[in-house]
Design an enzyme around this catalytic site. Structure first.
Site, PDB file in Angstrom:
ATOM      1  N   ASP A  12      -2.875  -3.674  -2.500  1.00  0.00           N
ATOM      2  CA  ASP A  12      -3.799  -3.815  -1.372  1.00  0.00           C
ATOM      3  C   ASP A  12      -3.035  -3.981  -0.056  1.00  0.00           C
ATOM      4  OD1 ASP A  12      -6.289  -3.940  -0.188  1.00  0.00           O
ATOM      5  OD2 ASP A  12      -6.501  -6.094  -0.468  1.00  0.00           O
ATOM      6  N   ASN A  14      -2.784  -1.276   2.423  1.00  0.00           N
ATOM      7  CA  ASN A  14      -2.352  -0.012   3.051  1.00  0.00           C
ATOM      8  C   ASN A  14      -3.003   0.207   4.409  1.00  0.00           C
ATOM      9  OD1 ASN A  14      -0.940   0.589   0.769  1.00  0.00           O
ATOM     10  ND2 ASN A  14      -2.307   2.203   0.051  1.00  0.00           N
ATOM     11  N   GLY A  15      -4.334   0.028   4.455  1.00  0.00           N
ATOM     12  CA  GLY A  15      -5.076   0.310   5.678  1.00  0.00           C
ATOM     13  C   GLY A  15      -4.605  -0.562   6.829  1.00  0.00           C
ATOM     14  N   ARG A  16      -4.464  -1.857   6.566  1.00  0.00           N
ATOM     15  CA  ARG A  16      -4.032  -2.777   7.630  1.00  0.00           C
ATOM     16  C   ARG A  16      -2.616  -2.454   8.103  1.00  0.00           C
ATOM     17  NH1 ARG A  16      -5.044  -7.917   4.326  1.00  0.00           N
ATOM     18  NH2 ARG A  16      -5.527  -6.336   2.752  1.00  0.00           N
ATOM     19  N   TRP A  17      -1.745  -2.119   7.152  1.00  0.00           N
ATOM     20  CA  TRP A  17      -0.362  -1.761   7.514  1.00  0.00           C
ATOM     21  C   TRP A  17      -0.360  -0.506   8.386  1.00  0.00           C
ATOM     22  CZ3 TRP A  17       3.075   2.209   7.325  1.00  0.00           C
ATOM     23  CH2 TRP A  17       4.437   1.898   7.478  1.00  0.00           C
ATOM     24  N   HIS A  29      -1.721   4.638   3.706  1.00  0.00           N
ATOM     25  CA  HIS A  29      -1.797   5.120   2.314  1.00  0.00           C
ATOM     26  C   HIS A  29      -0.560   5.941   1.969  1.00  0.00           C
ATOM     27  CE1 HIS A  29      -5.697   3.464   1.737  1.00  0.00           C
ATOM     28  NE2 HIS A  29      -6.296   4.237   2.616  1.00  0.00           N
ATOM     29  N   THR A  58     -14.275   1.608  -8.261  1.00  0.00           N
ATOM     30  CA  THR A  58     -15.620   2.212  -8.234  1.00  0.00           C
ATOM     31  C   THR A  58     -16.318   1.860  -6.914  1.00  0.00           C
ATOM     32  OG1 THR A  58     -16.326   0.296  -9.553  1.00  0.00           O
ATOM     33  CG2 THR A  58     -16.073   2.356 -10.725  1.00  0.00           C
ATOM     34  N   GLU A  59     -15.883   0.777  -6.282  1.00  0.00           N
ATOM     35  CA  GLU A  59     -16.491   0.357  -5.019  1.00  0.00           C
ATOM     36  C   GLU A  59     -15.894   1.104  -3.817  1.00  0.00           C
ATOM     37  OE1 GLU A  59     -15.453  -1.845  -7.412  1.00  0.00           O
ATOM     38  OE2 GLU A  59     -17.495  -2.219  -8.091  1.00  0.00           O
ATOM     39  N   LEU A 122       8.104   4.214 -20.478  1.00  0.00           N
ATOM     40  CA  LEU A 122       7.200   3.390 -19.678  1.00  0.00           C
ATOM     41  C   LEU A 122       5.835   4.057 -19.671  1.00  0.00           C
ATOM     42  CD1 LEU A 122       6.425   1.289 -17.419  1.00  0.00           C
ATOM     43  CD2 LEU A 122       7.353   2.913 -15.762  1.00  0.00           C
ATOM     44  N   SER A 180     -11.479  -8.236  -7.263  1.00  0.00           N
ATOM     45  CA  SER A 180     -12.136  -6.974  -6.891  1.00  0.00           C
ATOM     46  C   SER A 180     -12.471  -6.087  -8.100  1.00  0.00           C
ATOM     47  CB  SER A 180     -11.272  -6.209  -5.879  1.00  0.00           C
ATOM     48  OG  SER A 180     -11.003  -6.995  -4.749  1.00  0.00           O
TER      49      SER A 180
HETATM   50  C1  IPE Z   1      -8.945  -3.282  -4.421  1.00  0.00           C
HETATM   51  O1  IPE Z   1      -8.727  -3.274  -3.057  1.00  0.00           O
HETATM   52  C2  IPE Z   1      -8.881  -1.900  -4.944  1.00  0.00           C
HETATM   53  C3  IPE Z   1      -7.570  -1.268  -4.931  1.00  0.00           C
HETATM   54  C4  IPE Z   1      -6.437  -1.817  -4.597  1.00  0.00           C
HETATM   55  C5  IPE Z   1      -7.565   0.100  -5.337  1.00  0.00           C
HETATM   56  P1  IPE Z   1      -9.933  -3.284  -2.002  1.00  0.00           P
HETATM   57  O2  IPE Z   1      -9.311  -3.348  -0.671  1.00  0.00           O
HETATM   58  O3  IPE Z   1     -10.846  -2.157  -2.264  1.00  0.00           O
HETATM   59  O4  IPE Z   1     -10.660  -4.632  -2.368  1.00  0.00           O
HETATM   60  P2  IPE Z   1     -11.751  -5.450  -1.541  1.00  0.00           P
HETATM   61  O5  IPE Z   1     -12.860  -4.490  -1.244  1.00  0.00           O
HETATM   62  O6  IPE Z   1     -11.091  -5.917  -0.315  1.00  0.00           O
HETATM   63  O7  IPE Z   1     -12.141  -6.558  -2.444  1.00  0.00           O
HETATM   64  C1  IPE Z   2      -5.079   0.123  -0.533  1.00  0.00           C
HETATM   65  O1  IPE Z   2      -5.329  -0.828   0.410  1.00  0.00           O
HETATM   66  C2  IPE Z   2      -6.015   0.089  -1.682  1.00  0.00           C
HETATM   67  C3  IPE Z   2      -6.908   1.246  -1.800  1.00  0.00           C
HETATM   68  C4  IPE Z   2      -8.184   1.090  -1.960  1.00  0.00           C
HETATM   69  C5  IPE Z   2      -6.364   2.581  -1.781  1.00  0.00           C
HETATM   70  P1  IPE Z   2      -6.569  -0.825   1.393  1.00  0.00           P
HETATM   71  O2  IPE Z   2      -6.893   0.573   1.802  1.00  0.00           O
HETATM   72  O3  IPE Z   2      -7.670  -1.600   0.791  1.00  0.00           O
HETATM   73  O4  IPE Z   2      -5.936  -1.595   2.606  1.00  0.00           O
HETATM   74  P2  IPE Z   2      -6.621  -2.735   3.474  1.00  0.00           P
HETATM   75  O5  IPE Z   2      -6.986  -3.832   2.536  1.00  0.00           O
HETATM   76  O6  IPE Z   2      -7.821  -2.124   4.124  1.00  0.00           O
HETATM   77  O7  IPE Z   2      -5.565  -3.129   4.427  1.00  0.00           O
HETATM   78 MG    MG Z   3      -8.095  -3.626   0.824  1.00  0.00          MG
END
Ligand code: IPE
Ligand code: IPE
Ligand code: MG
Length: 224
Positions: A12, A14-17, A29, A58-59, A122, A180
């Site tokens: 978790d 990626n988006g914020r980074w 990503h 799935t969400e 692995l 999650s």
């Molecule tokens: C959990 O991360 C799913 C994956 C890492 C693929 P999310 O960023 O989707 O989780 P929530 O929505 O913040 O709980």
């Molecule tokens: C990657 O992190 C997980 C995926 C769902 C691909 P996020 O995309 O949830 O990153 P944040 O939490 O928004 O920073």
């Molecule tokens: Mg996230």
């Protein structure tokens, strides 16, 4: 020292980074994929047999289409370019979750699984369109259909994670403390590490530090 057979990771942050350093979630990503490659190598160096990576829940379908498309194109290209090399390294790829993507991606995923199915070094489980609650419901439906007795063992055998040990260690990066909808049954006794760093910033040193700490934990499993 605790044995370590199976590591599960919620990748978790990626988006914020991406927003922070490149003003784009998708750039995060892309950078996250580099971390995936590094962590696979480090997993081999640590002689761990199973690595489960949560890549799409799935969400996550609730995200903007542009981001979803970017993620799946990234995955497609990764597999097209890297599957032969993973195969040569004796790595087995298995998908957890239901394969309901474009016909092209579904095929790439099935072919990658088939190609690597006999590999032994692995096993990488890629959780894609995965949700633990729906996995449990599917398992219960199968048990009902096959008239299985309801036992813990039978339920485990009907999950997509049959034939593998439960994760010993769960790592979630990105400074968020929740599961999650990931492996709710299988994580019942796992050691959990919530890591502040965002996934693209996570590195082998961080991973090894967590592994070292994990190995020293007194795992009770109810005993004293
Ligand atoms: C959990 O991360 C799913 C994956 C890492 C693929 P999310 O960023 O989707 O989780 P929530 O929505 O913040 O709980
Ligand atoms: C990657 O992190 C997980 C995926 C769902 C691909 P996020 O995309 O949830 O990153 P944040 O939490 O928004 O920073
Ligand atoms: Mg996230």
């Amino acid at each position: 020292m605790n044995p370590l057979n199976h590591v599960a990771i919620i990748m978790d942050g990626n988006g914020r980074w991406g927003l922070k350093y490149k003003r784009s979630r998708n750039a995060g990503h892309k950078a996250g994929l580099k971390t995936v490659e590094k962590i696979i190598e480090a997993t081999i160096r640590n002689k761990i047999s199973f690595l489960t990576l949560f890549a799409f829940s799935t969400e996550n379908w609730k995200r903007p289409k542009k981001e979803i498309n970017y993620l799946f194109t990234l995955l497609e290209n990764f597999l097209i370019n890297r599957i032969d090399d993973l195969h040569k390294q004796n790595i087995k790829l298995q998908i957890l979750g239901s394969k309901k993507f474009s016909p092209k991606l579904n095929k790439i995923l099935s072919n990658s699984e088939k190609k690597t199915s006999k590999n032994k070094k692995l096993q990488i489980n890629l959780a894609l369109n995965y949700g633990s609650k729906s996995e449990l419901i599917e398992a219960i439906k199968k048990m009902k259909k096959n008239k299985n007795t309801i036992t813990e063992e039978n339920l485990s055998k009907n999950l997509q994670t049959k034939n593998m040990p439960d994760p010993d260690l769960l790592i979630r990066t990105g400074n968020t403390k929740r599961l999650s909808n990931f492996l709710l049954w299988q994580l019942a006794y796992s050691e959990i590490f919530f890591e502040k760093k965002l996934w693209p910033a996570f590195n082998e040193k961080d991973y090894n530090r967590i592994i070292k700490e994990y190995k020293r934990i007194k795992r009770n499993f109810g005993k004293i």
